[in-house]
Write a protein that holds these residues in place. Structure first.
Motif, PDB file in Angstrom:
ATOM      1  N   CYS A 135       0.862  -1.047   0.010  1.00 35.89           N
ATOM      2  CA  CYS A 135      -0.053  -0.094   0.116  1.00 35.89           C
ATOM      3  C   CYS A 135       0.804   1.204   0.017  1.00 35.89           C
ATOM      4  O   CYS A 135       0.689   2.112  -0.932  1.00 35.89           O
ATOM      5  CB  CYS A 135      -1.033   0.025   1.115  1.00 35.89           C
ATOM      6  N   VAL A 136       1.771   1.268   0.958  1.00 39.11           N
ATOM      7  CA  VAL A 136       2.692   2.590   0.950  1.00 39.11           C
ATOM      8  C   VAL A 136       3.492   2.460  -0.365  1.00 39.11           C
ATOM      9  O   VAL A 136       3.687   3.707  -0.666  1.00 39.11           O
ATOM     10  CB  VAL A 136       3.599   2.260   2.271  1.00 39.11           C
ATOM     11  N   LYS A 137       3.995   1.669  -0.662  1.00 44.58           N
ATOM     12  CA  LYS A 137       4.759   1.520  -2.234  1.00 44.58           C
ATOM     13  C   LYS A 137       3.781   2.286  -3.227  1.00 44.58           C
ATOM     14  O   LYS A 137       4.379   3.017  -3.981  1.00 44.58           O
ATOM     15  CB  LYS A 137       5.276   0.161  -2.541  1.00 44.58           C
ATOM     16  N   GLU A 138       2.750   2.181  -3.371  1.00 42.24           N
ATOM     17  CA  GLU A 138       1.700   2.424  -4.529  1.00 42.24           C
ATOM     18  C   GLU A 138       1.185   3.832  -4.072  1.00 42.24           C
ATOM     19  O   GLU A 138       0.709   4.398  -5.061  1.00 42.24           O
ATOM     20  CB  GLU A 138       0.714   1.370  -4.925  1.00 42.24           C
ATOM     21  N   LEU A 139       1.159   4.516  -2.897  1.00 42.69           N
ATOM     22  CA  LEU A 139       0.948   5.797  -2.558  1.00 42.69           C
ATOM     23  C   LEU A 139       1.190   6.740  -3.494  1.00 42.69           C
ATOM     24  O   LEU A 139       0.380   7.632  -3.854  1.00 42.69           O
ATOM     25  CB  LEU A 139       0.934   6.239  -1.035  1.00 42.69           C
ATOM     26  N   PRO A 140       2.615   6.877  -3.737  1.00 48.07           N
ATOM     27  CA  PRO A 140       2.905   7.974  -4.642  1.00 48.07           C
ATOM     28  C   PRO A 140       2.273   8.128  -6.126  1.00 48.07           C
ATOM     29  O   PRO A 140       2.174   9.170  -6.754  1.00 48.07           O
ATOM     30  CB  PRO A 140       4.607   7.745  -4.810  1.00 48.07           C
ATOM     31  N   TYR A 141       1.930   6.828  -6.509  1.00 44.46           N
ATOM     32  CA  TYR A 141       1.175   6.671  -7.736  1.00 44.46           C
ATOM     33  C   TYR A 141      -0.129   7.400  -7.913  1.00 44.46           C
ATOM     34  O   TYR A 141      -0.579   8.180  -8.817  1.00 44.46           O
ATOM     35  CB  TYR A 141       1.302   5.082  -8.314  1.00 44.46           C
ATOM     36  N   PHE A 142      -0.819   7.159  -6.556  1.00 43.48           N
ATOM     37  CA  PHE A 142      -2.118   7.872  -6.451  1.00 43.48           C
ATOM     38  C   PHE A 142      -1.988   9.213  -6.183  1.00 43.48           C
ATOM     39  O   PHE A 142      -2.750  10.074  -6.961  1.00 43.48           O
ATOM     40  CB  PHE A 142      -2.735   7.367  -5.159  1.00 43.48           C
ATOM     41  N   GLU A 143      -0.933   9.627  -5.844  1.00 39.81           N
ATOM     42  CA  GLU A 143      -0.787  11.250  -5.405  1.00 39.81           C
ATOM     43  C   GLU A 143      -0.438  11.726  -6.790  1.00 39.81           C
ATOM     44  O   GLU A 143      -0.866  12.804  -7.194  1.00 39.81           O
ATOM     45  CB  GLU A 143       0.626  11.207  -4.659  1.00 39.81           C
ATOM     46  N   GLN A 144       0.507  10.966  -7.757  1.00 43.92           N
ATOM     47  CA  GLN A 144       0.756  11.589  -9.039  1.00 43.92           C
ATOM     48  C   GLN A 144      -0.381  11.653  -9.791  1.00 43.92           C
ATOM     49  O   GLN A 144      -0.639  12.538 -10.701  1.00 43.92           O
ATOM     50  CB  GLN A 144       1.886  10.492  -9.664  1.00 43.92           C
ATOM     51  N   LEU A 145      -1.026  10.585  -9.975  1.00 49.28           N
ATOM     52  CA  LEU A 145      -2.578  10.545 -10.477  1.00 49.28           C
ATOM     53  C   LEU A 145      -3.457  11.630 -10.089  1.00 49.28           C
ATOM     54  O   LEU A 145      -3.967  12.378 -10.828  1.00 49.28           O
ATOM     55  CB  LEU A 145      -3.124   9.349 -10.094  1.00 49.28           C
ATOM     56  N   ASN A 146      -3.637  12.031  -8.844  1.00 58.00           N
ATOM     57  CA  ASN A 146      -4.403  13.035  -8.242  1.00 58.00           C
ATOM     58  C   ASN A 146      -3.784  14.439  -8.850  1.00 58.00           C
ATOM     59  O   ASN A 146      -4.753  15.354  -9.019  1.00 58.00           O
ATOM     60  CB  ASN A 146      -4.241  13.005  -6.903  1.00 58.00           C
ATOM     61  N   ALA A 147      -2.485  14.363  -8.799  1.00 56.91           N
ATOM     62  CA  ALA A 147      -1.915  16.145  -9.266  1.00 56.91           C
ATOM     63  C   ALA A 147      -2.377  15.952 -10.836  1.00 56.91           C
ATOM     64  O   ALA A 147      -2.482  16.946 -11.410  1.00 56.91           O
ATOM     65  CB  ALA A 147      -0.473  15.966  -9.061  1.00 56.91           C
ATOM     66  N   LYS A 148      -1.872  15.153 -11.574  1.00 52.39           N
ATOM     67  CA  LYS A 148      -1.966  14.988 -12.992  1.00 52.39           C
ATOM     68  C   LYS A 148      -3.579  15.234 -13.477  1.00 52.39           C
ATOM     69  O   LYS A 148      -3.801  15.793 -14.646  1.00 52.39           O
ATOM     70  CB  LYS A 148      -1.346  13.739 -13.756  1.00 52.39           C
ATOM     71  N   TYR A 149      -4.402  14.509 -12.865  1.00 53.36           N
ATOM     72  CA  TYR A 149      -5.961  14.596 -13.108  1.00 53.36           C
ATOM     73  C   TYR A 149      -6.931  15.390 -12.568  1.00 53.36           C
ATOM     74  O   TYR A 149      -7.962  15.100 -12.875  1.00 53.36           O
ATOM     75  CB  TYR A 149      -6.279  12.954 -13.538  1.00 53.36           C
ATOM     76  N   SER A 150      -6.487  16.121 -11.651  1.00 54.83           N
ATOM     77  CA  SER A 150      -7.533  16.835 -10.841  1.00 54.83           C
ATOM     78  C   SER A 150      -8.282  17.971 -11.717  1.00 54.83           C
ATOM     79  O   SER A 150      -9.396  18.113 -11.601  1.00 54.83           O
ATOM     80  CB  SER A 150      -6.748  17.793  -9.966  1.00 54.83           C
ATOM     81  N   ASN A 151      -7.480  18.276 -12.921  1.00 60.33           N
ATOM     82  CA  ASN A 151      -8.381  19.221 -13.857  1.00 60.33           C
ATOM     83  C   ASN A 151      -9.045  18.239 -14.738  1.00 60.33           C
ATOM     84  O   ASN A 151      -9.826  19.027 -15.892  1.00 60.33           O
ATOM     85  CB  ASN A 151      -7.372  19.995 -14.881  1.00 60.33           C
ATOM     86  N   HIS A 152      -9.067  17.113 -14.832  1.00 55.20           N
ATOM     87  CA  HIS A 152      -9.960  16.134 -15.688  1.00 55.20           C
ATOM     88  C   HIS A 152     -11.225  15.657 -14.774  1.00 55.20           C
ATOM     89  O   HIS A 152     -11.689  14.509 -15.230  1.00 55.20           O
ATOM     90  CB  HIS A 152      -9.063  14.846 -16.333  1.00 55.20           C
ATOM     91  N   ASN A 153     -11.346  16.092 -13.726  1.00 54.10           N
ATOM     92  CA  ASN A 153     -12.418  15.785 -12.795  1.00 54.10           C
ATOM     93  C   ASN A 153     -12.413  14.179 -12.446  1.00 54.10           C
ATOM     94  O   ASN A 153     -13.218  13.361 -12.380  1.00 54.10           O
ATOM     95  CB  ASN A 153     -13.914  15.736 -13.564  1.00 54.10           C
ATOM     96  N   VAL A 154     -11.034  14.102 -11.766  1.00 54.53           N
ATOM     97  CA  VAL A 154     -10.739  12.641 -11.251  1.00 54.53           C
ATOM     98  C   VAL A 154     -10.359  13.265  -9.789  1.00 54.53           C
ATOM     99  O   VAL A 154      -9.559  14.062  -9.569  1.00 54.53           O
ATOM    100  CB  VAL A 154      -9.444  12.187 -11.899  1.00 54.53           C
ATOM    101  N   GLU A 155     -11.078  12.441  -8.821  1.00 50.72           N
ATOM    102  CA  GLU A 155     -10.743  12.774  -7.459  1.00 50.72           C
ATOM    103  C   GLU A 155     -10.342  11.528  -6.832  1.00 50.72           C
ATOM    104  O   GLU A 155     -10.948  10.368  -6.841  1.00 50.72           O
ATOM    105  CB  GLU A 155     -12.276  13.255  -6.753  1.00 50.72           C
TER     106      GLU A 155
END
Length: 193
Positions: free
Chosen positions: A89-109
């Protein structure tokens, strides 16, 4: 005297650093000189952090359910179940953070649902969140009746984490696995029109 020490310890643990809140108490009568012992049931309702919204929400499953079904018809929600004690879980958290940053303007939460134990919120979860400066919304699920709520998230979920629910008004998918960034982004792109 042993009982008094235990009571004092429980009360002190309940108060922690002032972050917990006593919700209720019940009185139990005993054959003791003072004839009673107060038992406190406590729960963490809001814990302040150095985060943009300055708080951490703690829910039972009923309260969390609003996060697991359509809230905004225009958004795609990525709900990740994780815990600080879960290495994948901890290993993949940065990927969720990266996704959040990249897609927040694409209506992804992105919403990170911590399954950390309530007694470790102060000692493990809060320091972890502060150290890693997570920007995604983090909520804590504090509901011991996992046999009831796990199948409500997904009927095939064994309860293992990490696990991720991705949904929007048109589609829903559940993944009982960990992701690298490319895999996660590929799945989310299927939800974005």
């Amino acid at each position: 005297m042993k009982h008094m020490t235990l009571i004092i310890t429980i009360v002190l643990m309940s108060f922690g650093n002032g972050a917990s809140q006593i919700n209720s108490f019940e009185e139990i009568h005993l054959d003791r000189p003072d004839n009673s012992l107060k038992v406190f049931n406590y729960s963490f309702e809001e814990i302040h952090l150095d985060r943009p919204d300055n708080s951490l929400k703690v829910f039972n499953f009923e309260e969390l359910q609003s996060y697991l079904s359509e809230k905004d018809a225009k958004k795609t929600y990525v709900i990740n179940f994780w815990a600080t004690w879960c290495a994948p879980c901890v290993k993949e958290l940065p990927y969720f953070e990266q996704l959040n940053a990249k897609y927040s303007n694409h209506n992804v939460e992105v919403i990170l649902v911590s399954l950390d134990f309530p007694k470790q919120i102060e000692t493990k979860l809060k320091p972890f969140l502060k150290k890693n400066a997570l920007k995604s919304e983090v909520v804590v699920l504090d509901d011991v009746d996992s046999n009831t709520w796990i199948p409500k998230v997904n009927k095939n979920w064994s309860g293992a984490i990490p696990a991720t629910l991705i949904y929007n008004k048109d589609k829903k998918a559940f993944y009982e696995r960990s992701f690298n960034y490319q895999e996660l982004e590929t799945e989310v792109k299927q939800f974005i029109k």
